[in-house]
Scaffold this active site. Structure first.
Site, PDB file in Angstrom:
ATOM      1  N   GLU A 198      -7.107  -2.176   3.541  1.00  0.00           N
ATOM      2  CA  GLU A 198      -6.448  -3.197   2.712  1.00  0.00           C
ATOM      3  C   GLU A 198      -6.705  -4.616   3.215  1.00  0.00           C
ATOM      4  O   GLU A 198      -6.946  -5.530   2.424  1.00  0.00           O
ATOM      5  CB  GLU A 198      -4.935  -2.956   2.663  1.00  0.00           C
ATOM      6  CG  GLU A 198      -4.508  -1.799   1.777  1.00  0.00           C
ATOM      7  CD  GLU A 198      -4.601  -0.457   2.476  1.00  0.00           C
ATOM      8  OE1 GLU A 198      -4.932  -0.421   3.681  1.00  0.00           O
ATOM      9  OE2 GLU A 198      -4.350   0.570   1.818  1.00  0.00           O
ATOM     10  N   HIS A 267       7.156   4.237   2.281  1.00  0.00           N
ATOM     11  CA  HIS A 267       6.532   4.230   0.956  1.00  0.00           C
ATOM     12  C   HIS A 267       7.484   3.755  -0.144  1.00  0.00           C
ATOM     13  O   HIS A 267       7.212   3.949  -1.316  1.00  0.00           O
ATOM     14  CB  HIS A 267       6.016   5.621   0.596  1.00  0.00           C
ATOM     15  CG  HIS A 267       4.781   6.021   1.337  1.00  0.00           C
ATOM     16  ND1 HIS A 267       4.790   6.302   2.673  1.00  0.00           N
ATOM     17  CD2 HIS A 267       3.499   6.166   0.934  1.00  0.00           C
ATOM     18  CE1 HIS A 267       3.565   6.622   3.065  1.00  0.00           C
ATOM     19  NE2 HIS A 267       2.754   6.541   2.035  1.00  0.00           N
TER      20      HIS A 267
END
Lengths: 464, 330
Positions: A198, A267
């Site tokens: 990322e 998450h």
């Protein structure tokens, strides 16, 4: 003893699926680990393995059946030597335990998202305010997922500089199937699978934006964008200012944000306020499919970096979307989702689910709630909120994120400074709880905001 | 894969080339000296990282650049801006935080840009400019041109994780990017040996299949040769290239550096024996390309350019207060 084989939940947010194919037929011997069937979820086609061994006595749900709810019995497994008639004796109605099952639990107070199912929220709600859609426009029912894909496809057709980059966006067709079909239409030059890096690919996309391209960066979830946040804030958001207006980043960072279902703390983080604090960024968090489409198209065209926050649970939800060739909504304009006179409920994203349900319940008790969907968190349409509060004199805010420095806190401060004399009660902020997201089903439910909390807050500010 | 130590003797250069390199390097040197002075006078604030000693790196690399090539670097960026043709007045006025600066006073020493000269900053975060450079190269490939993105970073940034994420993607997608590692031996106060498990930085791309080369960064001709080779590689579509420039900064990391991590003698020795500008000056004289008088005339000309820049930077007004609110959004 004959046992039921239930429709499995193959992803945290799966509520139903298609039984695509049976790989065993009635009478076949089944060993643990054998592939029984192929099941299509809204994200992928998965193989369903047998857990127990025995003989497949009866197939209850034939292959090709769509919309099979999780935990519905799909077949009956017989023990060795057991007669096929044992299968018939077993009730094949929905298992009574199904309602308590984790997957169902998470979505228990959410409207059904099946193709035939009607959302519990009134249909009128899903039609945006008239100025945004010309009179006589027809609507079609679409999921948020389809609306997002259509928005990207339309913008990619319109402008060759727009490209999509991210993990699993191309060949896999999107980890959440948002980019389904885009690789086929636009090719590998414009729909680009990245390594799981990322930090690197976000920076690379910002460089491409500096050079004048218009990247759409998909983060598999915004939790992973923490790895890239330096580029989002330091590289993308600040450069226009630092360059005295010379160098902007026309880029969209998008992906699911906040809690899904049972994926725990790493998450489930909601980043709405984190990004809403940063000058140079625009931050959008749509609720309906129409807003998802119109605002994503606007985000792609915007010459500034836009954080586009989606929600995994909303992906499969259907809404009415106007059938227009080029439906673009303005970023920074709230939508009055429901008119009311007694209290203003301000929300955005999935918070709207609880807000709309609460408004409906409150209506039955004679409390008329006006519900405002902010849609955009930066810029924030405080004007619409103030105007509503001037009418209702009461306000509560609803969001799933953390309570400290929440969007609700900010709205409260704005109302105190700019509409103090109109308030008949202190503003109440309904938020997620101040804890990392727990995994256990009951604790997760407690950590998130609930419709009951919204109703209680409205009653508190209306002194009922 | 061609990962190699310094090549043999560099090719010779023409009179015009040598004169150009001399002028460009001297401009950077004199400009930085002036910036140091203005900093001492309190006219430049914040962080200010001078490029003195490293001039041959950027001048040599730029000699192989062509129209449309991009460059991006970290915060020791004044030399890069001057070498790509940005106006010394605009750069100096940005250092003084004035309206006439490249960022209208809103960026400062570390954050300057020029769309016109394809200079993409000037970045304050160590290593962050590396994926950005690969992104510029990505745009070249996307558009199907043969431009190259010069991506400069230091020996300190060479240990950043995002550098390796970028190496992987640049090689995977064959992006036309030259990774120029300006190894000036010290990451702020930490020497290469104390921060890098493997000091041969030019080999850092081996795991990704990126060719690398160590270059004498104090010799502008060696740098030029390396730049020609690397740009040809990138323009041919063969993917990225790494050049480790072994160089040295004479001044501290920033203006507030007490320089306790190295000896005065070490710095003095480099200045006396390896100075990149003296090297070209000697070549010009020994090749009969310039007389002492010619060189004096060049010195005078450069001095006047720098003085004009300083004057402009001092006289340009501070940005209007309304500038506080501009350029946040387009």
């Amino acid at each position: 003893m004959a046992t039921q084989i239930l429709m499995p939940a193959l992803s945290p947010t799966m509520e139903e699926g298609t039984l695509a194919k049976w790989l065993k037929k009635e009478g076949d011997t089944v060993s643990s680990g054998d592939i029984l069937a192929e099941i299509e979820t809204d994200k992928a086609t998965m193989e369903f393995e047998a857990v127990d061994e025995g003989i497949l006595g009866k197939i209850v749900v034939p292959e090709g059946t769509a919309g099979v709810k999780v935990n519905t019995p799909i077949a009956v497994l017989l023990e060795e030597g057991e007669d096929a008639s044992a299968a018939d004796n077993l009730s094949t109605d929905a298992a009574p335990a199904a309602e308590e099952a984790p997957a169902a639990e998470a979505g228990a107070d959410l409207p059904d998202e099946g193709p035939g199912a009607q959302p519990k929220v009134p249909a009128a709600v899903d039609v945006p305010e008239t100025p945004e859609v010309p009179e006589g426009t027809t609507y079609k029912s679409q999921t948020v997922r389809e609306a997002l894909r259509d928005a990207m496809a339309e913008e990619m057709r319109r402008d060759g500089d727009v490209f999509l980059m991210g993990e699993e966006v191309a060949e896999y067709q999107g980890a959440y199937k948002i980019s389904q079909g885009l690789l086929d239409e636009f090719g590998g030059q414009r729909v680009i699978d990245t390594p799981i890096t990322e930090h690197g690919f976000a920076g690379l996309a910002v460089g491409a934006a500096f050079a004048g391209l218009k990247p759409i960066v998909e983060f598999m979830t915004f939790n992973f964008a923490l790895q890239a946040i330096d580029h989002i804030i330091n590289s993308a958001a600040k450069t226009l200012y630092m360059s005295g207006g010379q160098m902007g980043s026309p880029i969209v960072f998008r992906g699911p944000n906040g809690a899904a279902a049972r994926v725990a703390a790493q998450h489930s983080h909601d980043f709405a306020t984190t990004y809403a604090q940063v000058p140079g960024l625009k931050v959008v968090q749509p609720y309906s499919a129409a807003d998802a489409k119109g605002l994503l198209k606007a985000a792609i065209r915007d010459p500034n970096p836009v954080i586009f926050l989606e929600n995994e649970i909303l992906y499969g939800r259907s809404f009415d979307v106007p059938e227009l060739d080029d439906f673009v909504l303005p970023i920074g304009k709230a939508r009055i989702a429901r008119r009311g006179t007694d209290v203003t409920i301000v929300s955005f994203g999935i918070g709207m689910t609880y807000s709309m349900q609460a408004a409906e319940e409150l209506e039955k008790e004679g409390i008329s709630a006006e519900v405002i969907d902010l849609r955009s968190l930066r810029p924030l349409d405080t004007e619409t909120v103030i105007r509503s509060v001037q009418k209702t004199n009461r306000c509560i805010t609803v969001e799933e994120g953390f309570p400290v420095c929440s969007i609700g806190n900010h709205i409260s401060a704005v109302l105190m400074q700019e509409a103090f004399d109109y308030l008949d009660a202190p503003v109440i902020n309904c938020t997620g709880k101040d804890v990392p997201m727990p995994y256990a089903a009951n604790l997760e439910k407690l950590a998130l905001v609930t419709t009951a909390e919204v109703i209680a807050a409205v009653k508190a500010v209306t002194y009922r | 894969m061609a990962t190699s130590k310094p090549a043999g003797k560099p090719n010779s250069a023409t009179k015009e080339e040598l004169q150009t390199y001399y002028k460009e390097m001297l401009l950077i040197r004199r400009f930085e000296e002036k910036a140091g002075q203005l900093y001492g006078m309190g006219q430049i604030g914040g962080f200010c990282h001078l490029y003195i000693g490293q001039e041959a790196v950027v001048v040599g690399l730029e000699s192989a650049a062509k129209e449309g090539d991009q460059r991006v670097t970290t915060y020791r960026d004044h030399g890069h801006m001057l070498a790509c043709g940005m106006d010394p007045k605009g750069v100096m006025a940005e250092l003084t935080g004035r309206e006439g600066g490249y960022s209208r006073g809103k960026g400062g020493s570390m954050h300057m840009f020029s769309k016109e000269k394809e200079f993409y900053g000037g970045h304050g975060i160590v290593g962050a400019n590396v994926p950005i450079g690969a992104g510029l190269a990505f745009a070249n490939k996307y558009r199907g041109n043969d431009n190259v993105a010069f991506t400069y970073f230091g020996d300190g940034a060479a240990n950043q994780g995002q550098v390796y994420e970028t190496f992987n993607m640049a090689s995977l997608w064959k992006l036309p990017v030259i990774f120029v590692i300006e190894n000036n031996q010290y990451a702020m106060g930490t020497s290469l040996a104390r921060a890098s498990s493997t000091p041969a930085l030019y080999t850092r791309g081996e795991a990704f299949g990126i060719p690398g080369e160590a270059v004498d960064g104090m010799d502008v001709l060696a740098v030029r040769d390396a730049s020609q080779k690397a740009t040809a590689h990138c323009r041919a579509g063969d993917g990225p290239y790494i050049l480790e420039m072994n160089t040295y900064r004479y001044r501290g990391h920033s203006m507030s550096d007490p320089a306790k991590y190295r000896t005065r003698e070490e710095v003095q020795k480099m200045r006396e024996e390896r100075d990149p500008i003296d090297h070209v000056r000697e070549l010009l004289v020994s090749s009969d390309y310039a007389t002492e008088d010619d060189l004096k005339a060049i010195d005078k000309e450069i001095k006047s350019v720098v003085n004009d820049a300083a004057k402009f930077a001092q006289e340009s007004p501070e940005p209007a207060e309304a500038e506080l609110w501009t350029d946040v959004y387009r």
